[in-house]
Design a protein around this motif. Structure first.
Motif, PDB file in Angstrom:
ATOM      1  N   ASN A 158      61.094  19.240  63.075  1.00  0.00           N
ATOM      2  CA  ASN A 158      60.288  19.559  61.893  1.00  0.00           C
ATOM      3  C   ASN A 158      60.311  21.050  61.594  1.00  0.00           C
ATOM      4  OD1 ASN A 158      57.623  20.276  60.501  1.00  0.00           O
ATOM      5  ND2 ASN A 158      57.580  18.054  60.362  1.00  0.00           N
ATOM      6  N   THR A 217      63.752  22.587  60.615  1.00  0.00           N
ATOM      7  CA  THR A 217      64.168  22.225  59.258  1.00  0.00           C
ATOM      8  C   THR A 217      63.350  22.942  58.200  1.00  0.00           C
ATOM      9  OG1 THR A 217      64.863  20.050  60.050  1.00  0.00           O
ATOM     10  CG2 THR A 217      64.525  20.276  57.677  1.00  0.00           C
ATOM     11  N   LEU A 218      62.063  23.167  58.471  1.00  0.00           N
ATOM     12  CA  LEU A 218      61.210  23.821  57.476  1.00  0.00           C
ATOM     13  C   LEU A 218      61.684  25.234  57.140  1.00  0.00           C
ATOM     14  CD1 LEU A 218      57.626  22.656  58.509  1.00  0.00           C
ATOM     15  CD2 LEU A 218      58.779  22.231  56.330  1.00  0.00           C
ATOM     16  N   ALA A 241      64.261  24.290  54.545  1.00  0.00           N
ATOM     17  CA  ALA A 241      64.007  23.120  53.697  1.00  0.00           C
ATOM     18  C   ALA A 241      63.945  23.471  52.219  1.00  0.00           C
ATOM     19  CB  ALA A 241      62.711  22.428  54.133  1.00  0.00           C
ATOM     20  N   SER A 242      63.377  24.626  51.897  1.00  0.00           N
ATOM     21  CA  SER A 242      63.271  25.018  50.493  1.00  0.00           C
ATOM     22  C   SER A 242      64.655  25.200  49.869  1.00  0.00           C
ATOM     23  CB  SER A 242      62.473  26.313  50.363  1.00  0.00           C
ATOM     24  OG  SER A 242      62.524  26.807  49.044  1.00  0.00           O
ATOM     25  N   ILE A 250      66.580  13.994  48.052  1.00  0.00           N
ATOM     26  CA  ILE A 250      66.001  14.129  49.389  1.00  0.00           C
ATOM     27  C   ILE A 250      65.123  12.924  49.709  1.00  0.00           C
ATOM     28  CG2 ILE A 250      64.341  15.447  50.766  1.00  0.00           C
ATOM     29  CD1 ILE A 250      65.514  17.974  49.574  1.00  0.00           C
ATOM     30  N   SER A 281      63.183  16.229  61.491  1.00  0.00           N
ATOM     31  CA  SER A 281      63.918  16.897  60.416  1.00  0.00           C
ATOM     32  C   SER A 281      63.793  16.131  59.104  1.00  0.00           C
ATOM     33  CB  SER A 281      65.392  17.033  60.811  1.00  0.00           C
ATOM     34  OG  SER A 281      66.127  17.656  59.795  1.00  0.00           O
ATOM     35  N   ALA A 327      60.277  16.497  57.678  1.00  0.00           N
ATOM     36  CA  ALA A 327      60.033  17.792  57.042  1.00  0.00           C
ATOM     37  C   ALA A 327      60.602  17.834  55.628  1.00  0.00           C
ATOM     38  CB  ALA A 327      60.645  18.908  57.889  1.00  0.00           C
ATOM     39  N   LEU A 328      61.836  17.368  55.468  1.00  0.00           N
ATOM     40  CA  LEU A 328      62.467  17.383  54.154  1.00  0.00           C
ATOM     41  C   LEU A 328      61.770  16.439  53.181  1.00  0.00           C
ATOM     42  CD1 LEU A 328      66.262  17.481  55.112  1.00  0.00           C
ATOM     43  CD2 LEU A 328      64.992  19.247  53.873  1.00  0.00           C
ATOM     44  N   ALA A 333      56.958  25.282  51.554  1.00  0.00           N
ATOM     45  CA  ALA A 333      57.625  25.236  52.859  1.00  0.00           C
ATOM     46  C   ALA A 333      57.051  26.295  53.799  1.00  0.00           C
ATOM     47  CB  ALA A 333      59.126  25.443  52.690  1.00  0.00           C
TER      48      ALA A 333
END
Length: 382
Positions: free
Chosen positions: A54, A57-58, A61-62, A73, A106, A109-110, A330
């Protein structure tokens, strides 16, 4: 039929499906542990994969969202969550389980970023708030799927049957909901900050993290410690102990389902302060409760009081105009997730050395901080 569903309803159902997937998976974790004969320590190491995936990926992620878009997504992430839940149920060992939770974290998070950003963009498009309602639907879904999982456990249904079969309706539902979705246009921003590949918190997002601090700590504390608090504080049946978490989740769901109307009428800061006062009162009742019924009432107040904190924080982050909304959302999510990662160990240490009631007493200052920082939700930032 799916073409007649408005975009806001579609997004709310995406929140529901994500909650159903998460609730189903974590309800069956004890059965997965037993099936693999894992010790608590080995299970803990495997579960670390989720927050690691998580948080990693954050950071990016943006950038991924701005490139791929919210629709792609969600279309990828929601079925992936269900697939990971199914794979966790059939993982052959703890290493494989860690890898599954890493991918799950992951994808979570997305997907979480995409659906919150899309909900905010749709709010801007229609001119009405419904972010709280989306989170309310998710809270209700989490409560119901947890109860359903408990029923399946009681009936002796194997986690592999439960979680693997769940992937089909979740996948079909995601396709039916998201394929026809026309994403709302991104919020305009003035571009005063350079676009970054990594979502770095700014001063305003750090203030929002300070505001949301009590919400994430109280929610995490209630989920992890409410039943233990009841067990250690009173002599009561197990079913009564379990009602503490149910009371918290139920009032949280109700508060989120109703909060958009309150927010539009009275404004985010006023609503946040009123509910934080209720949360603080609930904490005090829990700390001082002489009987189980009083404690249950306290947990219900905490659930209602914290219900809007996280959704309002995400809305406020998305409405900042210094950079793309996904970057601010994010950054806030990443910083608050780091707090959540450290909170269980800290609260557990307090419970060990000073007693379970003190675990909740130390959260009172956090509610006061949120009360003081509620000004960061001002609608003047829209």
């Amino acid at each position: 039929m799916t073409g007649s569903v408005d975009p806001q309803t579609r997004i709310a159902i995406v929140f529901l499906l994500q909650a159903i997937t998460a609730g189903a998976l974590f309800t069956r974790v004890p059965d997965i542990q037993a099936g693999l004969a894992l010790s608590e320590a080995a299970l803990g190491v495997a579960l670390i994969g989720q927050p690691v995936g998580n948080l990693a990926t954050l950071f990016v992620a943006s950038a991924v969202l701005e490139h791929a878009g919210t629709r792609r997504i969600m279309l990828f992430g929601l079925p992936m969550l269900a697939i990971c839940a199914g794979l966790a149920a059939v993982a052959p060992n703890s290493i494989a389980l860690f890898a599954v939770f890493l991918v799950y974290g992951s994808a979570f998070a997305l997907t979480n970023l995409a659906m919150n950003v899309e909900a905010d963009r749709s709010e801007a498009a229609v001119g009405r708030r419904f972010m709280n309602r989306c989170h309310g639907v998710a809270s209700a879904g989490l409560l119901l799927t947890s109860l359903f999982g408990a029923v399946l456990r009681g009936a002796g249904v194997a986690p592999s049957e439960h979680l693997v079969l769940m992937t089909v309706p979740i996948g079909v539902g995601a396709l039916a909901l998201i394929l026809p979705l026309q994403p709302a246009p991104p919020r305009l921003h003035d571009g005063t900050r350079p676009r970054r590949f990594i979502a770095i918190p700014t001063m305003m997002t750090l203030l929002l993290v300070g505001f949301v601090l009590s919400g994430v700590l109280l929610e995490g504390g209630a989920r992890a410690w409410s039943i233990i608090y009841m067990r250690d504080s009173f002599t009561a049946p197990d079913w009564l102990d379990s009602l503490a978490l149910s009371a918290f989740l139920a009032t949280m769901a109700v508060g989120r389902l109703l909060a958009d109307g309150w927010t539009e009428r009275y404004g985010p800061p006023t609503v946040a302060r009123a509910l934080m006062a209720l949360a603080c009162l609930g904490l005090l009742i829990v700390v001082l409760a002489p009987v189980p019924i009083a404690a249950l009432f306290g947990f219900a107040l905490i659930g209602l009081g914290t219900s809007v904190i996280y959704p309002l924080t995400l809305s406020a982050a998305a409405r900042l105009k210094d950079r793309p909304s996904s970057e601010n959302v994010a950054a806030v999510t990443m910083a608050s997730s780091m707090i959540v990662l450290a909170a269980p160990a800290v609260l557990g240490s307090i419970a060990t050395h000073y007693g379970i009631r003190m675990t909740f007493a130390v959260l009172v200052p956090a509610t006061m901080l949120s009360f003081a920082l509620a000004f960061v939700l001002s609608p003047k930032r829209d």
